[in-house]
Design a protein around this motif. Structure first.
Motif, PDB file in Angstrom:
ATOM      1  N   ALA A  46      32.687  81.133  63.286  1.00  0.00           N
ATOM      2  CA  ALA A  46      33.947  80.503  63.707  1.00  0.00           C
ATOM      3  C   ALA A  46      34.038  79.065  63.196  1.00  0.00           C
ATOM      4  CB  ALA A  46      34.052  80.517  65.226  1.00  0.00           C
ATOM      5  N   GLU A  75      44.887  84.341  62.241  1.00  0.00           N
ATOM      6  CA  GLU A  75      43.649  83.837  62.832  1.00  0.00           C
ATOM      7  C   GLU A  75      43.538  84.361  64.264  1.00  0.00           C
ATOM      8  OE1 GLU A  75      41.551  81.969  61.131  1.00  0.00           O
ATOM      9  OE2 GLU A  75      42.800  81.318  59.446  1.00  0.00           O
ATOM     10  N   ASP A 135      32.675  82.316  69.474  1.00  0.00           N
ATOM     11  CA  ASP A 135      32.254  82.537  68.093  1.00  0.00           C
ATOM     12  C   ASP A 135      31.654  83.947  67.958  1.00  0.00           C
ATOM     13  OD1 ASP A 135      30.955  82.480  65.622  1.00  0.00           O
ATOM     14  OD2 ASP A 135      30.038  80.516  65.929  1.00  0.00           O
ATOM     15  N   LYS A 139      36.073  85.298  67.310  1.00  0.00           N
ATOM     16  CA  LYS A 139      37.241  84.434  67.102  1.00  0.00           C
ATOM     17  C   LYS A 139      37.034  83.648  65.803  1.00  0.00           C
ATOM     18  CE  LYS A 139      38.802  85.690  71.117  1.00  0.00           C
ATOM     19  NZ  LYS A 139      39.363  87.045  71.032  1.00  0.00           N
ATOM     20  N   SER A 140      38.081  83.569  64.996  1.00  0.00           N
ATOM     21  CA  SER A 140      37.911  82.860  63.725  1.00  0.00           C
ATOM     22  C   SER A 140      38.036  81.344  63.902  1.00  0.00           C
ATOM     23  CB  SER A 140      38.905  83.369  62.679  1.00  0.00           C
ATOM     24  OG  SER A 140      40.241  83.179  63.108  1.00  0.00           O
ATOM     25  N   VAL A 142      37.807  78.206  66.961  1.00  0.00           N
ATOM     26  CA  VAL A 142      37.538  77.830  68.344  1.00  0.00           C
ATOM     27  C   VAL A 142      37.978  76.384  68.524  1.00  0.00           C
ATOM     28  CG1 VAL A 142      35.785  77.460  70.121  1.00  0.00           C
ATOM     29  CG2 VAL A 142      35.611  79.443  68.619  1.00  0.00           C
TER      30      VAL A 142
END
Ligand SMILES: Nc1nc2c(ncn2[C@@H]2O[C@H](COP(=O)(O)OP(=O)(O)OP(=O)(O)O)[C@@H](O)[C@H]2O)c(=O)[nH]1
Ligand SMILES: [Mg+2]
Length: 318
Positions: A46, A75, A135, A139-140, A142
């Motif tokens: 991430a 995203e 992460d 999730k791309s 944070v």
């Protein structure tokens, strides 16, 4: 549920598992350590965005717009908003929830408020660990939002992959920010509430501050982006700036992550060692006695620390 099972579900992106994992971290339970152990190899993908600025600067509103902007481009996001402890801004907690509710039905977005803890370094530890969870969950991006008031909060934002400092016109924030040392950590400046009188003056103030620094050829010079969070004006420009910084800093990324690792290791070692000392080296109540002696000048802190360290090491050899 065992920590392994929880880790697996976090890795699968399960929303309830993510929420539970972050609660474990907040409560500092031993299970949190097992969880981090389980997910750590799968982290590091991430991109961490740190957002800081004075209370009420519009951070949450802006993050909310940024979520919408980046979601539209595919995203996925995790957002951690560190709640200000000040009773005057206590209403923001509810405000954050309401605003962010727009994304509540979206599986690609996970939003969580975290309470600040009194313990030194506790906030930085719990937010960086919560970021690890998001992460690991895939999730791309944070985003971590903090009110830039304490050293802890500055450290959190500094250790992100990109640090964004938000200022608002007409409140003398530029001066405040300079004092708090948050000007130096900015990779990108945002002057939010650009609809307000004096926005250009604030931009100029930041400009003249940047003009005092010398930038080597090819070095990143923090851009200043004007935004109006409620309407989303300037948010695409902010996202463009983030992407530009990301490609510019690709080479330096490793170093920043190394610094993050160093912070984690040092923090863990300190915490673990102190915990060990309090449990196994000092007799019950002894710590208080030592503190009394220091207060009454019967012993100095250096000698007291050296003595405790010596006892801990000797005990290790028994
Ligand atoms: N006029 C104007 N108001 C704004 C703008 N951005 C945010 N606000 C308002 O400012 C207030 C505070 O916004 P928040 O997003 O909660 O600010 P914050 O920085 O997250 O606040 P804390 O988390 O409490 O520090 C809200 O009433 C917003 O509607 C802006 O660009 N222009
Ligand atoms: Mg907020």
């Amino acid at each position: 549920m065992t920590s392994d099972a929880l880790a697996d579900r976090v890795l699968a992106g399960d929303v309830r598992a993510i929420a539970r994992a972050i609660s474990l971290i907040e409560d500092e339970t031993p299970a949190a350590a097992d969880l981090i152990r389980g997910i750590f190899p799968e982290t590091g993908r991430a991109y961490l965005i740190g957002v800081t600025g004075p209370p009420g600067a519009g951070k949450s509103t802006l993050v909310d717009r940024l979520v919408a902007e980046t979601r539209a481009q595919g995203e996925t996001l995790g957002v951690i908003a560190v709640d200000p402890t000040s009773p005057f801004t206590g209403g923001a907690i509810l405000g954050d929830r309401l605003r962010m509710q727009a994304h509540a039905a979206d599986d690609g977005v996970f939003i969580r408020s975290m309470a600040t803890r009194g313990q030194l370094g506790g906030l930085a530890r719990s937010t960086t660990d919560a970021a690890l969870v998001l992460d690991a969950a895939g999730k791309s991006l944070v985003v971590i939002e903090t009110v830039g008031v304490g050293q802890d909060e500055v450290d959190i934002v500094r250790s992100a992959d990109v640090s964004i400092v938000i200022l608002v016109p007409g409140t003398g924030d530029e001066v405040q920010a300079l004092k708090a040392g948050i000007m130096e950590i900015a990779d990108i400046f945002v002057v939010n509430k650009a609809d307000r009188e004096g926005a250009d003056r604030t931009v100029t103030a930041v400009e003249s501050n940047l003009a005092l620094q010398s930038y080597a050829a090819g070095a990143w010079r923090p851009p200043i982006i004007k935004t109006e969070a409620p309407t989303g004006r300037g948010v695409p420009a902010l996202w463009t700036a983030i992407k530009a910084f990301r490609s510019h800093s690709e080479a330096g990324r490793h170093e920043r992550r190394r610094a993050r690792g160093e912070f984690r290791l040092r923090e863990r070692l300190t915490h673990t060692f102190l915990d060990h000392v309090e449990r196994h080296v000092l007799a019950p109540g002894e710590l208080e006695q030592v503190l009394e002696k220091i207060a009454s000048r019967a012993v100095d802190p250096y000698s007291a620390a050296a003595d405790i360290l010596r006892r801990a090491l000797e005990q290790g050899h028994e």
